[in-house]
Design a protein around this motif. Structure first.
Motif, mmCIF file in Angstrom:
data_model
loop_
_atom_site.group_PDB
_atom_site.id
_atom_site.type_symbol
_atom_site.label_atom_id
_atom_site.label_comp_id
_atom_site.label_asym_id
_atom_site.label_seq_id
_atom_site.Cartn_x
_atom_site.Cartn_y
_atom_site.Cartn_z
ATOM 1 N N ARG A 177 81.510 -7.558 -32.864
ATOM 2 C CA ARG A 177 80.290 -7.270 -33.615
ATOM 3 C C ARG A 177 79.104 -8.029 -33.016
ATOM 4 N N LYS A 178 78.018 -7.304 -32.837
ATOM 5 C CA LYS A 178 76.810 -7.877 -32.265
ATOM 6 C C LYS A 178 75.874 -8.277 -33.415
ATOM 7 N N ILE A 179 75.598 -9.587 -33.527
ATOM 8 C CA ILE A 179 74.878 -10.106 -34.695
ATOM 9 C C ILE A 179 73.644 -10.875 -34.274
ATOM 10 N N LEU A 180 72.544 -10.620 -34.974
ATOM 11 C CA LEU A 180 71.289 -11.332 -34.751
ATOM 12 C C LEU A 180 70.965 -12.169 -35.990
ATOM 13 N N GLU B 185 84.877 -14.713 -29.913
ATOM 14 C CA GLU B 185 85.658 -13.579 -29.417
ATOM 15 C C GLU B 185 85.508 -12.386 -30.355
ATOM 16 N N LYS B 186 85.097 -12.654 -31.594
ATOM 17 C CA LYS B 186 84.878 -11.590 -32.577
ATOM 18 C C LYS B 186 83.407 -11.240 -32.725
ATOM 19 N N PHE B 187 82.533 -12.227 -32.502
ATOM 20 C CA PHE B 187 81.108 -12.045 -32.771
ATOM 21 C C PHE B 187 80.271 -12.419 -31.554
ATOM 22 N N ASP B 188 79.414 -11.489 -31.146
ATOM 23 C CA ASP B 188 78.420 -11.726 -30.105
ATOM 24 C C ASP B 188 77.137 -12.153 -30.820
ATOM 25 N N VAL B 189 76.826 -13.453 -30.776
ATOM 26 C CA VAL B 189 75.795 -14.024 -31.646
ATOM 27 C C VAL B 189 74.513 -14.345 -30.881
ATOM 28 N N THR B 190 73.401 -13.915 -31.440
ATOM 29 C CA THR B 190 72.074 -14.256 -30.925
ATOM 30 C C THR B 190 71.251 -14.892 -32.039
ATOM 31 N N VAL B 191 70.567 -15.986 -31.718
ATOM 32 C CA VAL B 191 69.598 -16.587 -32.636
ATOM 33 C C VAL B 191 68.206 -16.263 -32.118
ATOM 34 N N LEU B 192 67.391 -15.649 -32.966
ATOM 35 C CA LEU B 192 66.015 -15.303 -32.612
ATOM 36 C C LEU B 192 65.064 -16.121 -33.475
ATOM 37 N N ALA B 193 64.290 -17.002 -32.843
ATOM 38 C CA ALA B 193 63.276 -17.794 -33.549
ATOM 39 C C ALA B 193 61.913 -17.136 -33.353
ATOM 40 N N VAL C 57 62.319 -7.211 -32.546
ATOM 41 C CA VAL C 57 63.732 -7.002 -32.185
ATOM 42 C C VAL C 57 63.811 -5.957 -31.082
ATOM 43 N N SER C 58 64.203 -6.395 -29.902
ATOM 44 C CA SER C 58 64.164 -5.520 -28.728
ATOM 45 C C SER C 58 65.492 -4.839 -28.422
ATOM 46 N N GLU C 59 66.576 -5.264 -29.087
ATOM 47 C CA GLU C 59 67.887 -4.687 -28.826
ATOM 48 C C GLU C 59 68.487 -4.123 -30.105
ATOM 49 N N GLY C 60 69.592 -3.405 -29.948
ATOM 50 C CA GLY C 60 70.312 -2.907 -31.106
ATOM 51 C C GLY C 60 71.400 -3.893 -31.524
ATOM 52 N N TYR C 61 71.590 -4.043 -32.824
ATOM 53 C CA TYR C 61 72.600 -4.961 -33.349
ATOM 54 C C TYR C 61 73.396 -4.283 -34.444
ATOM 55 N N ASP C 62 74.634 -4.723 -34.609
ATOM 56 C CA ASP C 62 75.451 -4.226 -35.716
ATOM 57 C C ASP C 62 74.981 -4.828 -37.039
ATOM 58 N N ILE C 63 74.584 -6.093 -36.986
ATOM 59 C CA ILE C 63 74.133 -6.806 -38.184
ATOM 60 C C ILE C 63 72.915 -7.653 -37.830
ATOM 61 N N VAL C 64 71.875 -7.605 -38.666
ATOM 62 C CA VAL C 64 70.730 -8.501 -38.499
ATOM 63 C C VAL C 64 70.611 -9.347 -39.763
ATOM 64 N N GLU D 144 82.216 -15.495 -41.966
ATOM 65 C CA GLU D 144 82.810 -14.482 -41.105
ATOM 66 C C GLU D 144 83.446 -13.354 -41.914
ATOM 67 N N SER D 145 84.096 -13.701 -43.005
ATOM 68 C CA SER D 145 84.716 -12.689 -43.872
ATOM 69 C C SER D 145 83.655 -11.774 -44.480
ATOM 70 N N MET D 146 82.511 -12.362 -44.890
ATOM 71 C CA MET D 146 81.430 -11.565 -45.433
ATOM 72 C C MET D 146 80.888 -10.595 -44.383
ATOM 73 N N LEU D 147 80.687 -11.080 -43.155
ATOM 74 C CA LEU D 147 80.153 -10.233 -42.094
ATOM 75 C C LEU D 147 81.130 -9.124 -41.707
ATOM 76 N N GLU D 148 82.393 -9.447 -41.652
ATOM 77 C CA GLU D 148 83.395 -8.443 -41.307
ATOM 78 C C GLU D 148 83.485 -7.365 -42.378
ATOM 79 N N ALA D 149 83.290 -7.747 -43.643
ATOM 80 C CA ALA D 149 83.369 -6.778 -44.740
ATOM 81 C C ALA D 149 82.231 -5.771 -44.689
ATOM 82 N N LEU D 150 81.114 -6.149 -44.048
ATOM 83 C CA LEU D 150 79.984 -5.218 -43.929
ATOM 84 C C LEU D 150 80.335 -4.035 -43.035
#
Length: 369
Positions: free
Chosen positions: A2-5, A30-38, A83-90, A363-369
């Protein structure tokens, strides 16, 4: 994967900024591709992001009046520009402009999370970074889930802004093992003398945090003959004013302003008492960290403290005023057995806020989405 911002205003010295870094560093990469955007590339907490976490920013420096300027652009246009990219969750990890931005997410496939760290009491408080209360309600309803750091914060928000989206409570992430290790480090700039009672506070030195209450209480304790020393860890725009007050009132030698510390735990763990004097909190990171290192906690009643400490089970909660806090601290000074009891209870309660437990819940909350 999952790609997450995670989006936040900046990574300054605040509690929310710190616990965001703790959270993303400890997620399963390994489960989450994480980006922090300030929105603004500022803050001491940037340096603590792991290399496995991507970091981006919109502006190099904070723009004065930025929240008002952003209101000139619609949430949807802001989102497309920021936001310049697509994400599964923001995720908007803090109320304010980022909540308005993620509320403009146009992609129905992207899941939206709005995270609230403070207790809000009025429509004006909820709407301060939006054009209106109605716009705030629309943006928050765009969320698939709203996360609150305490049950009190959730109920307060829903009383004023009854959103239709799902809501939940997730506690802040602390790096408990790292905190315990750092707590054992030696302190070179302070000699903790046995004849003195050391108490401390940690946070931004701003009016909301109530450090002015603490220095006034220190003066009262000294006048009554107690041998106490107060340590204040943090920086902020009120520091100069408070230092001046201490000098003018003859207590400067017994109040030490230690500034921002990358390792406050080595000081807190060696103090006899941690105190929270804040007028408002969401769920105090500093108080949680004090429990983890086994330092007794005395606090005024603010959001989250009853969840953290129970009905005075794991720490002492007083009414939210200077006199009540003074009496609470004095009671602990007069009753060493009660102070020892809260030290033992702090160690027990601190285990609840382990890194593993809090990260797993997110992580459980994000996976449930």
């Amino acid at each position: 994967m999952r790609k997450i911002l995670f989006m936040i205003h900046d990574l300054s010295v605040g509690g929310a900024e710190k616990v965001l870094v703790n959270l993303v560093n400890n997620m399963d990469h390994e489960k989450f591709d994480v980006t922090v955007l300030a929105l603004f590339d500022e803050g001491v907490n940037r340096q603590f992001l792991n290399k496995s976490v991507k970091y981006q920013y919109v502006f190099k420096r904070t723009i004065p009046g930025n929240s008002h300027l952003m209101k000139l652009v619609s949430p949807r246009k802001l989102y497309s520009r920021v936001v310049s990219e697509g994400y599964d969750i923001v995720v908007s990890y803090l109320e304010g402009p980022t909540a308005r931005i993620v509320g403009g997410c146009p992609d129905g496939e992207t899941k939206v999370v709005s995270w609230i760290h403070f207790k809000m009491h009025t429509q004006n408080e909820i709407a301060w970074s939006f054009r209106s209360y109605q716009e705030a309600l629309e943006c928050y309803n765009r969320a698939d889930i709203m996360v609150f750091v305490s049950e009190e914060a959730r109920q307060s928000f829903l009383n004023v802004c009854p959103v239709k989206c799902k809501t939940t409570v997730l506690y802040n992430t602390n790096e408990s093992q790292k905190i315990m290790q750092q707590a054992m480090e030696t302190v070179d700039n302070i000699k903790f003398e046995k004849e003195f009672f050391y108490w401390c506070g940690v946070g931004k030195i701003v009016p909301n945090k109530g450090f002015d209450r603490m220095i006034k209480i220190q003066k009262k304790l000294l006048a009554e003959g107690y041998q106490t020393k107060l340590l204040i860890l943090g920086t902020g725009n009120q520091r100069t004013e408070l230092e001046k007050w201490c000098k003018e009132n003859g207590i400067f030698d017994t109040v030490q302003f230690l500034g921002y510390q990358t390792n406050p735990y080595k000081y807190v763990s060696k103090c006899d008492l941690f105190v929270c004097a804040s007028h408002e909190e969401g769920f105090s990171t500093a108080a949680t960290e004090a429990l983890i290192v086994g330092t007794p906690v005395c606090t005024v009643e603010v959001s989250g403290m009853k969840e953290m400490l129970g009905n005075n089970e794991y720490g002492l909660i007083t009414e939210n005023n200077e006199e009540a806090l003074y009496q609470g601290i004095k009671a602990l000074l007069d009753q060493p057995e009660l102070l020892q009891h809260y030290k033992e209870q702090a160690i027990i309660r601190g285990k609840t806020f382990s890194t593993k437990n809090t990260v797993h819940a997110v992580e459980s909350m994000l996976e449930a989405l």
